[in-house]
Scaffold this motif. Structure first.
Motif: not given
Length: 397
Positions: A151-158, A195-201, A225-232
Motif C-alpha cells: 500500500l502507499p506508505f508515507y513516513f514522517m520522521p519528526v 519520506v516526508i521531510d518537515v525539517f524546513d517546515t 504544519k505536519g498535517y499539511e505536509a502529509l496530505v499534500k
C-alpha cells in the motif's frame, strides 16, 4: 585574670551556640520525622510524572538483603517536607553553578540526555548521537512493512525542538544533528514509500514557534504544519487552517521537559484545541468505548494535558467521519506526536485506524486486510525511533 575571663566568656558563648544548633537540628529532625509519619502522602508526582516510593515494609528477607534500607532512602527522598521547593532550589543552584544539562541519565541504555534551559523560556531535550541499533532496526522494519502491505506508505520522521530551534539553545551547547537519521531513512526508502521531510517546515527560521516550551511535542500549530505536509504528499488538498478555531483550552500546561527540570518560575504553555468550524459528527472508538469528540477534556485538569488529544496513547483507536464518503481508510502507526494531528486528518478520511505499536499485540497485517485499509503512514519523533524498539511488532504476517 582578664585573659581567663575572656576565655570563660568564649566558652559560654560556644556552649550557647552549640545548644542553639543542637536544638534547631533536633526540632528539624523531629518535625521532619512527624511529617513523614503523619502527613498525607502522594502516590504519584504530577510535576515529575512518575510513581512515588510507597512506605517500606519490613521483613526478614528485606533486612537481610539490604532492600529495606534502600526503600527507606527512596521513600524519604520522595516524601520529605518542602520537597517541591527543594527540587526547584536544586535546579536553581545547578544553573547558577553553570550546569546546562539537567535531568540526564548517562548510565541508562540507551543513554538519556537531560534538558537545556534555552532562550525565550524554552526547555529542550538534549539530543545525543545514536549509539544503539534500535533506530536501524525500526527503520528496516518500517520498510519491510511497506513492502509487505504493498500500500502507499508515507513516513514522517519528526525532528525535535532542539533540532529546529538551535539558535535558542545555550551558547555552544552540544546537540546531535537529526539530519543524520532523516538521510538514513531516505536512503532505504522503497518504491511505495514516500519520506516526508518537515525539517524546513518546522524550522525556527520560518519566524514561527511550532514547539511547546515545556514539553517535547510540537504544539497545535506545528501539528497542523505536519498535517499539511502529509496530505499534500498524498495528493490531497489540506483543509485550510482558517476552517479551524484554535480554542485556548489551558494556559497552565507544564509538560514532560518541565518534569525533568522543575523550576517554579518556569513560564507555562498555552494549549490550543483545533475545533472544526463546520458541522461534524466525528467519533473515536477505543476498545468498547465510543466518544463523540477527539478531545478528552478531563485531561485539562491533570498534569498530562497533552493527553487531551485522543485521551493519550492506546493500542488501537478508530476515528470515523460519516461526512467524508471518499472510501479512504488511513492506518497510522505512531507515537504521541500523531495524536494532535488526527483532528486535522479526520476532515479528509472516512476512517482513521491508529495503532501504537508499543501496546499493540495482534497481527497488524491481518488488521489491515480485515479493515480494508487504503493508505498507511508512520508518524514518529526521530528521538523515539532511536530509543524505543517497535520493529518486532512489524515482523509477523
Amino acid at each position: 585574670m582578664k585573659l581567663f575571663l575572656n576565655i570563660k566568656e568564649n566558652i559560654k558563648k560556644c556552649e550557647l551556640e552549640s545548644v542553639a544548633v543542637t536544638v534547631v537540628l533536633f526540632v528539624t529532625i523531629l518535625v521532619g520525622s512527624l511529617y513523614l509519619i503523619f502527613a498525607p502522602k502522594q502516590d504519584f508526582s504530577e510535576d515529575e510524572n512518575r510513581v512515588l516510593e510507597s512506605a517500606p515494609k519490613v521483613s526478614l528477607t528485606s533486612l537481610a538483603d539490604g532492600s529495606f534500607m534502600d526503600s527507606i532512602d527512596s521513600y524519604v527522598g520522595d516524601h520529605f517536607m518542602l520537597r517541591k521547593a527543594s527540587i526547584a532550589l536544586n535546579t536553581r543552584i545547578q544553573l547558577f553553578m553553570g550546569k546546562r544539562d539537567l535531568g540526564s541519565n548517562y548510565s541508562r541504555t540507551p543513554a538519556e540526555g537531560g534538558v537545556y534551559f534555552g532562550k525565550d523560556g524554552h526547555l529542550y531535550e538534549v539530543l545525543l548521537p545514536n549509539r544503539t541499533d534500535i533506530f536501524a532496526r525500526n527503520v528496516a522494519a518500517m520498510q519491510l512493512f511497506a513492502e509487505k502491505t504493498s500500500l502507499p506508505f508515507y513516513f514522517m520522521p519528526v525532528p525535535s525542538g532542539a533540532q529546529e530551534q538551535q539558535d535558542r539553545l545555550p551558547f555552544s551547547a552540544p546537540s546531535h544533528d537529526q539530519h543524520e537519521e532523516l538521510e538514513s531513512i531516505q536512503a532505504v526508502a522503497g518504491q511505495n514509500t514516500k519520506v516526508i521531510d518537515v525539517f524546513d517546515t518546522l524550522s525556527d527560521s520560518t519566524g514561527n514557534d511550532y514547539y511547546y516550551k515545556t514539553d517535547h511535542h510540537w504544539n497545535t500549530y506545528g501539528a497542523y504544519k505536519g498535517y499539511e505536509a502529509l496530505v499534500k504528499a498524498m495528493g490531497i488538498t489540506p483543509t485550510p487552517q482558517d476552517d479551524f478555531e484554535f480554542e485556548e483550552a489551558s494556559d497552565s500546561f507544564l509538560g514532560t521537559l518541565y518534569s525533568k527540570a522543575i523550576l517554579n518560575t518556569q513560564p507555562s504553555d498555552v494549549l490550543y484545541l483545533p475545533v472544526y468550524k463546520k458541522a461534524s459528527s466525528v467519533t473515536q472508538q477505543t476498545g468498547k468505548q465510543q466518544s463523540d469528540s477527539l478531545f478528552w477534556k478531563e485531561y485539562l485538569e491533570k498534569k498530562d494535558k497533552y493527553s487531551v488529544f485522543l485521551g493519550g496513547n492506546h493500542s488501537v483507536d478508530v476515528v470515523r467521519n460519516p461526512a467524508v464518503t471518499n472510501g479512504k481508510k488511513l492506518l497510522i502507526i505512531k507515537d504521541s506526536y500523531a495524536n494532535s494531528m488526527v483532528p486535522f486528518l479526520a476532515t479528509n478520511f472516512q476512517e482513521i485506524h491508529i495503532i501504537d505499536l508499543r501496546y499493540y499485540t495482534q497481527n497488524i497485517y491481518d488488521y489491515i486486510r480485515q479493515n480494508k485499509i487504503t493508505d498507511t503512514t508512520a508518524i514518529y519523533s526521530i528521538k523515539q525511533l532511536c530509543e524505543v524498539l517497535v520493529a518486532n511488532k512489524l515482523s509477523a504476517r
